[in-house]
Design a protein around this motif. Structure first.
Motif, PDB file in Angstrom:
ATOM      1  N   ARG A 125      22.938   6.187   9.913  1.00  0.00           N
ATOM      2  CA  ARG A 125      23.656   6.220  11.192  1.00  0.00           C
ATOM      3  C   ARG A 125      22.722   6.425  12.375  1.00  0.00           C
ATOM      4  NH1 ARG A 125      28.891  10.003   9.534  1.00  0.00           N
ATOM      5  NH2 ARG A 125      29.666   8.633   7.856  1.00  0.00           N
ATOM      6  N   LYS A 126      21.718   7.265  12.208  1.00  0.00           N
ATOM      7  CA  LYS A 126      20.832   7.581  13.331  1.00  0.00           C
ATOM      8  C   LYS A 126      19.609   6.665  13.373  1.00  0.00           C
ATOM      9  CE  LYS A 126      22.142  12.470  13.566  1.00  0.00           C
ATOM     10  NZ  LYS A 126      21.661  13.874  13.535  1.00  0.00           N
ATOM     11  N   LYS A 127      19.132   6.245  12.202  1.00  0.00           N
ATOM     12  CA  LYS A 127      17.907   5.441  12.150  1.00  0.00           C
ATOM     13  C   LYS A 127      18.183   3.949  11.998  1.00  0.00           C
ATOM     14  CE  LYS A 127      15.209   9.201  10.062  1.00  0.00           C
ATOM     15  NZ  LYS A 127      14.355   9.590   8.909  1.00  0.00           N
ATOM     16  N   ARG A 128      19.434   3.595  11.847  1.00  0.00           N
ATOM     17  CA  ARG A 128      19.833   2.204  11.626  1.00  0.00           C
ATOM     18  C   ARG A 128      19.239   1.682  10.312  1.00  0.00           C
ATOM     19  NH1 ARG A 128      22.196  -0.197  16.196  1.00  0.00           N
ATOM     20  NH2 ARG A 128      23.170   1.494  17.391  1.00  0.00           N
ATOM     21  N   MET A 129      18.751   0.430  10.327  1.00  0.00           N
ATOM     22  CA  MET A 129      18.253  -0.182   9.088  1.00  0.00           C
ATOM     23  C   MET A 129      16.838   0.320   8.785  1.00  0.00           C
ATOM     24  SD  MET A 129      20.762  -2.075   8.092  1.00  0.00           S
ATOM     25  CE  MET A 129      19.960  -3.024   6.821  1.00  0.00           C
ATOM     26  N   VAL A 130      16.689   0.935   7.595  1.00  0.00           N
ATOM     27  CA  VAL A 130      15.409   1.557   7.235  1.00  0.00           C
ATOM     28  C   VAL A 130      15.005   1.122   5.827  1.00  0.00           C
ATOM     29  CG1 VAL A 130      14.198   3.724   6.875  1.00  0.00           C
ATOM     30  CG2 VAL A 130      15.928   3.556   8.678  1.00  0.00           C
ATOM     31  N   PRO A 131      13.770   0.626   5.650  1.00  0.00           N
ATOM     32  CA  PRO A 131      13.285   0.324   4.290  1.00  0.00           C
ATOM     33  C   PRO A 131      13.086   1.618   3.503  1.00  0.00           C
ATOM     34  CG  PRO A 131      11.952  -0.775   5.975  1.00  0.00           C
ATOM     35  CD  PRO A 131      12.811   0.233   6.681  1.00  0.00           C
ATOM     36  N   THR A 132      13.341   1.557   2.227  1.00  0.00           N
ATOM     37  CA  THR A 132      13.110   2.702   1.352  1.00  0.00           C
ATOM     38  C   THR A 132      11.875   2.441   0.504  1.00  0.00           C
ATOM     39  OG1 THR A 132      14.550   1.762  -0.356  1.00  0.00           O
ATOM     40  CG2 THR A 132      15.578   3.207   1.261  1.00  0.00           C
ATOM     41  N   ARG A 133      11.429   3.462  -0.194  1.00  0.00           N
ATOM     42  CA  ARG A 133      10.271   3.290  -1.063  1.00  0.00           C
ATOM     43  C   ARG A 133      10.632   2.346  -2.198  1.00  0.00           C
ATOM     44  NH1 ARG A 133       7.660   9.357  -1.879  1.00  0.00           N
ATOM     45  NH2 ARG A 133       7.099   9.709   0.322  1.00  0.00           N
ATOM     46  N   SER A 134       9.866   1.285  -2.295  1.00  0.00           N
ATOM     47  CA  SER A 134      10.173   0.271  -3.302  1.00  0.00           C
ATOM     48  C   SER A 134       8.917  -0.523  -3.622  1.00  0.00           C
ATOM     49  CB  SER A 134      11.267  -0.687  -2.796  1.00  0.00           C
ATOM     50  OG  SER A 134      10.780  -1.450  -1.703  1.00  0.00           O
ATOM     51  N   ARG A 135       9.044  -1.481  -4.501  1.00  0.00           N
ATOM     52  CA  ARG A 135       7.931  -2.335  -4.902  1.00  0.00           C
ATOM     53  C   ARG A 135       7.392  -3.160  -3.737  1.00  0.00           C
ATOM     54  NH1 ARG A 135       9.429  -6.393  -9.140  1.00  0.00           N
ATOM     55  NH2 ARG A 135      10.649  -4.695 -10.068  1.00  0.00           N
ATOM     56  N   PHE A 136       8.217  -3.341  -2.697  1.00  0.00           N
ATOM     57  CA  PHE A 136       7.806  -4.203  -1.594  1.00  0.00           C
ATOM     58  C   PHE A 136       6.946  -3.484  -0.552  1.00  0.00           C
ATOM     59  CE2 PHE A 136      12.061  -5.710  -3.001  1.00  0.00           C
ATOM     60  CZ  PHE A 136      11.644  -6.895  -3.600  1.00  0.00           C
ATOM     61  N   GLY A 137       6.963  -2.161  -0.575  1.00  0.00           N
ATOM     62  CA  GLY A 137       6.174  -1.412   0.403  1.00  0.00           C
ATOM     63  C   GLY A 137       6.603  -1.727   1.825  1.00  0.00           C
ATOM     64  N   GLU A 138       5.637  -2.095   2.661  1.00  0.00           N
ATOM     65  CA  GLU A 138       5.918  -2.422   4.053  1.00  0.00           C
ATOM     66  C   GLU A 138       6.096  -3.915   4.275  1.00  0.00           C
ATOM     67  OE1 GLU A 138       2.760  -0.778   6.339  1.00  0.00           O
ATOM     68  OE2 GLU A 138       3.319   1.321   5.945  1.00  0.00           O
ATOM     69  N   ARG A 139       6.215  -4.656   3.206  1.00  0.00           N
ATOM     70  CA  ARG A 139       6.353  -6.110   3.342  1.00  0.00           C
ATOM     71  C   ARG A 139       7.777  -6.533   3.713  1.00  0.00           C
ATOM     72  NH1 ARG A 139       5.574  -9.220  -0.999  1.00  0.00           N
ATOM     73  NH2 ARG A 139       5.949  -7.560  -2.540  1.00  0.00           N
ATOM     74  N   VAL A 140       8.725  -5.591   3.646  1.00  0.00           N
ATOM     75  CA  VAL A 140      10.118  -5.898   3.983  1.00  0.00           C
ATOM     76  C   VAL A 140      10.449  -5.312   5.345  1.00  0.00           C
ATOM     77  CG1 VAL A 140      12.532  -5.516   3.380  1.00  0.00           C
ATOM     78  CG2 VAL A 140      10.890  -6.041   1.602  1.00  0.00           C
ATOM     79  N   THR A 141      11.036  -6.129   6.230  1.00  0.00           N
ATOM     80  CA  THR A 141      11.450  -5.678   7.561  1.00  0.00           C
ATOM     81  C   THR A 141      12.831  -6.233   7.870  1.00  0.00           C
ATOM     82  OG1 THR A 141      10.337  -7.570   8.596  1.00  0.00           O
ATOM     83  CG2 THR A 141       9.106  -5.501   8.464  1.00  0.00           C
ATOM     84  N   PHE A 142      13.554  -5.494   8.710  1.00  0.00           N
ATOM     85  CA  PHE A 142      14.876  -5.933   9.134  1.00  0.00           C
ATOM     86  C   PHE A 142      14.729  -7.003  10.212  1.00  0.00           C
ATOM     87  CE2 PHE A 142      18.669  -5.299  11.919  1.00  0.00           C
ATOM     88  CZ  PHE A 142      19.610  -5.770  11.017  1.00  0.00           C
ATOM     89  N   ALA A 143      15.419  -8.146  10.040  1.00  0.00           N
ATOM     90  CA  ALA A 143      15.301  -9.265  10.972  1.00  0.00           C
ATOM     91  C   ALA A 143      16.649  -9.702  11.522  1.00  0.00           C
ATOM     92  CB  ALA A 143      14.635 -10.456  10.279  1.00  0.00           C
ATOM     93  N   GLY A 144      17.668  -8.866  11.342  1.00  0.00           N
ATOM     94  CA  GLY A 144      19.000  -9.242  11.783  1.00  0.00           C
ATOM     95  C   GLY A 144      19.390  -8.630  13.116  1.00  0.00           C
ATOM     96  N   ASN A 145      20.694  -8.614  13.366  1.00  0.00           N
ATOM     97  CA  ASN A 145      21.251  -8.060  14.593  1.00  0.00           C
ATOM     98  C   ASN A 145      22.629  -7.493  14.263  1.00  0.00           C
ATOM     99  OD1 ASN A 145      22.355  -7.524  17.119  1.00  0.00           O
ATOM    100  ND2 ASN A 145      21.487  -9.351  18.072  1.00  0.00           N
ATOM    101  N   LEU A 146      22.738  -6.165  14.275  1.00  0.00           N
ATOM    102  CA  LEU A 146      23.991  -5.525  13.897  1.00  0.00           C
ATOM    103  C   LEU A 146      25.131  -5.905  14.836  1.00  0.00           C
ATOM    104  CD1 LEU A 146      22.774  -1.936  12.912  1.00  0.00           C
ATOM    105  CD2 LEU A 146      23.408  -3.811  11.395  1.00  0.00           C
ATOM    106  N   ASP A 147      24.830  -6.161  16.103  1.00  0.00           N
ATOM    107  CA  ASP A 147      25.877  -6.544  17.056  1.00  0.00           C
ATOM    108  C   ASP A 147      26.498  -7.889  16.696  1.00  0.00           C
ATOM    109  OD1 ASP A 147      25.436  -4.224  18.498  1.00  0.00           O
ATOM    110  OD2 ASP A 147      23.963  -5.162  19.821  1.00  0.00           O
ATOM    111  N   LYS A 148      25.763  -8.702  15.940  1.00  0.00           N
ATOM    112  CA  LYS A 148      26.256 -10.019  15.547  1.00  0.00           C
ATOM    113  C   LYS A 148      26.563 -10.082  14.047  1.00  0.00           C
ATOM    114  CE  LYS A 148      23.755 -12.444  19.213  1.00  0.00           C
ATOM    115  NZ  LYS A 148      22.774 -13.530  19.522  1.00  0.00           N
TER     116      LYS A 148
END
Length: 224
Positions: free
Chosen positions: A92-115
């Motif tokens: 709720r406060k941080k919005r979309m956040v990657p978690t610890r996983s096999r992908f590391g920092e290679r995954v990023t949020f590219a969407g738009n919650l308003d849409k």
């Protein structure tokens, strides 16, 4: 027996009830016409080695997104029989956040919650990234949890685009041949009809000539 005042009151209540029915019916119809949660994703994505690929996920809902109640998760699994691993979630406060996983920092949020866009990007694609990506969405008060499934395929080269030139040429040839065939059939039919009319006209003229000859012969016989 009811008094006139009671009768007028009863009629007034009935009119008020009838006047309130259309808005209620419209509300019920609008609610019944809503199809509920619908998650829109591609069935599969081809990803080249060491490239960045976008994994899209959007959704529709009967209700506007309430960020205090909304929730979603991205998970990964090597196959349908394997355990799902969460690699991105909504806070709720941080919005979309990657978690610890096999992908590391290679995954990023590219969407738009308003849409209602929950898409992500995966950079520096590796062969181990091949598998199933799940997009889970909850948007209360909608009771249905949306679920989209995308199969990511690791490829060394993208398949060549389909060449539609040959198909278009074949289609044009077949269409042209059919058009010529239909045209020739129409011309033949017209010629046959014209010939038939000529034959009918010739037969009619011959018949009229015979009748005239017979009439002349009869006139000659009648003369003394």
């Amino acid at each position: 027996m009811s008094s006139p005042a009671q009768e007028r009151s009863r009629r007034r209540s009935g009119v008020e009830l009838l006047s309130a029915l259309p808005p209620l019916l419209l509300l019920l119809l609008s609610l019944s016409g809503c199809s509920g949660m619908d998650v829109i994703v591609p069935s599969y994505i081809n990803a080249l080695n060491r490239t960045t690929v976008k994994i899209p996920c959007t959704f529709t809902s009967c209700y506007k997104m309430d960020l205090t109640k909304f929730s979603m998760n991205w998970t990964y699994q090597e196959s349908l029989n394997d355990t799902e691993e969460t690699f991105m979630t909504y806070y709720r406060k941080k919005r979309m956040v990657p978690t610890r996983s096999r992908f590391g920092e290679r995954v990023t949020f590219a969407g738009n919650l308003d849409k209602n866009d929950l898409s992500i990007t995966l950079s520096n694609v590796e062969e181990d990234d091949q598998g199933i990506y799940n997009c889970y969405v909850r948007n209360p008060p909608d009771r249905i949890q949306g679920h989209g499934v995308i199969q990511l395929n690791f490829v060394t080269e993208l398949p060549p685009p389909r060449d539609s030139t040959i198909a278009v040429a074949i289609g044009a040839s077949v269409g042209g041949a059919l058009a010529l065939l239909i045209l020739s059939m129409v011309v033949m039919k017209c010629l046959r009809r014209h010939r038939k009319q000529e034959l009918i006209s010739e037969e009619k003229m011959e018949e009229e000539g015979k009748l005239e000859a017979e009439g002349v012969a009869e006139e000659g016989n009648k003369q003394p």
